[in-house]
Design a protein around this motif. Sequence first.
Motif, short mmCIF file in Angstrom:
data_model
loop_
_atom_site.label_atom_id
_atom_site.label_comp_id
_atom_site.label_asym_id
_atom_site.label_seq_id
_atom_site.Cartn_x
_atom_site.Cartn_y
_atom_site.Cartn_z
N LEU A 175 0.72 -1.14 -0.18
CA LEU A 175 0.08 -0.15 -0.07
C LEU A 175 0.95 1.21 0.03
O LEU A 175 1.85 1.41 0.61
N PRO A 176 0.70 2.23 -0.78
CA PRO A 176 1.22 3.56 -0.80
C PRO A 176 1.12 4.26 0.72
O PRO A 176 0.32 4.01 1.50
N GLU A 177 2.07 5.16 0.95
CA GLU A 177 2.28 5.69 2.20
C GLU A 177 0.61 6.67 2.54
O GLU A 177 0.41 6.72 3.72
N THR A 178 0.43 7.04 1.56
CA THR A 178 -1.03 7.89 1.50
C THR A 178 -1.84 7.60 0.32
O THR A 178 -1.38 6.81 -0.67
N VAL A 179 -2.96 7.62 0.82
CA VAL A 179 -4.24 7.25 -0.08
C VAL A 179 -5.10 8.52 -0.36
O VAL A 179 -5.21 9.49 0.36
#
Length: 242
Positions: A175-179
């Motif tokens: 998962l990316p650090e932010t969504v």
Amino acid sequence: MAQIVCIIGNKGGTGKTTVSHMLAQGLGLLGQRSACVLTDPDREPLDPAGRRYLIADARSREALAKVIDKIRELPGWMGVIDGGANRSQADRELYAIADLVLLPFRDSHEDMRTVIRDLQTFRRAWALPCQWPTNPWQRQAAERTTGQMLAGFEERVLEPVAALSASKLLLQRRLPETVPTSLANACRRIAGQTLDLLRLRYEQPLEEPVADRITDAADAVDAVGMTPGAPARPAYASLTHH
């Protein structure tokens, strides 16, 4: 005792896996602890780092039984089971143990014919429109078709989950650090519908004006198969938030 939500259905490509991860992520954003349970032997477990929920690998019958037993022992938790596609017997078994069953379908005649059969088979299940068009004309056409084909099942059709390109981020191995905020809010909305169906309370807002930063799950448990991570339209079923 924990609640079990199963995402099933005989049609492939309806978004069961996407919905499972969106639901689990949304539950985490609403303060609900949950585990997303993988049962499809053709899929690989995702990296749990940074998610708002646990990942449970239950790709064998024995592993699934152990994971479900473990989840049931956790007060206040929820298990979100991704049932996979084209597995009628597995769907029946999951339906028998579930507290809530969701049947995703897309805006095609084939999807709707299949979900009608599933609604007739699984009398406690709810149909969930997924990857729903956001273009006003396309959405109007989709809702007109739904209203015509699913006539008689209106009280079991939930509010649609709109097509959102960012939803594929949840299916990345890591998962990316932010969504995007749009994804976080979409996850909250599907989780809110689910909690309403189960008559469970939640306090956090369903909409967040700023982007959410994903953090590791703070209350991970050491459980079998689990890894910690952090105009024309149909009358959709009306749910009241408690």
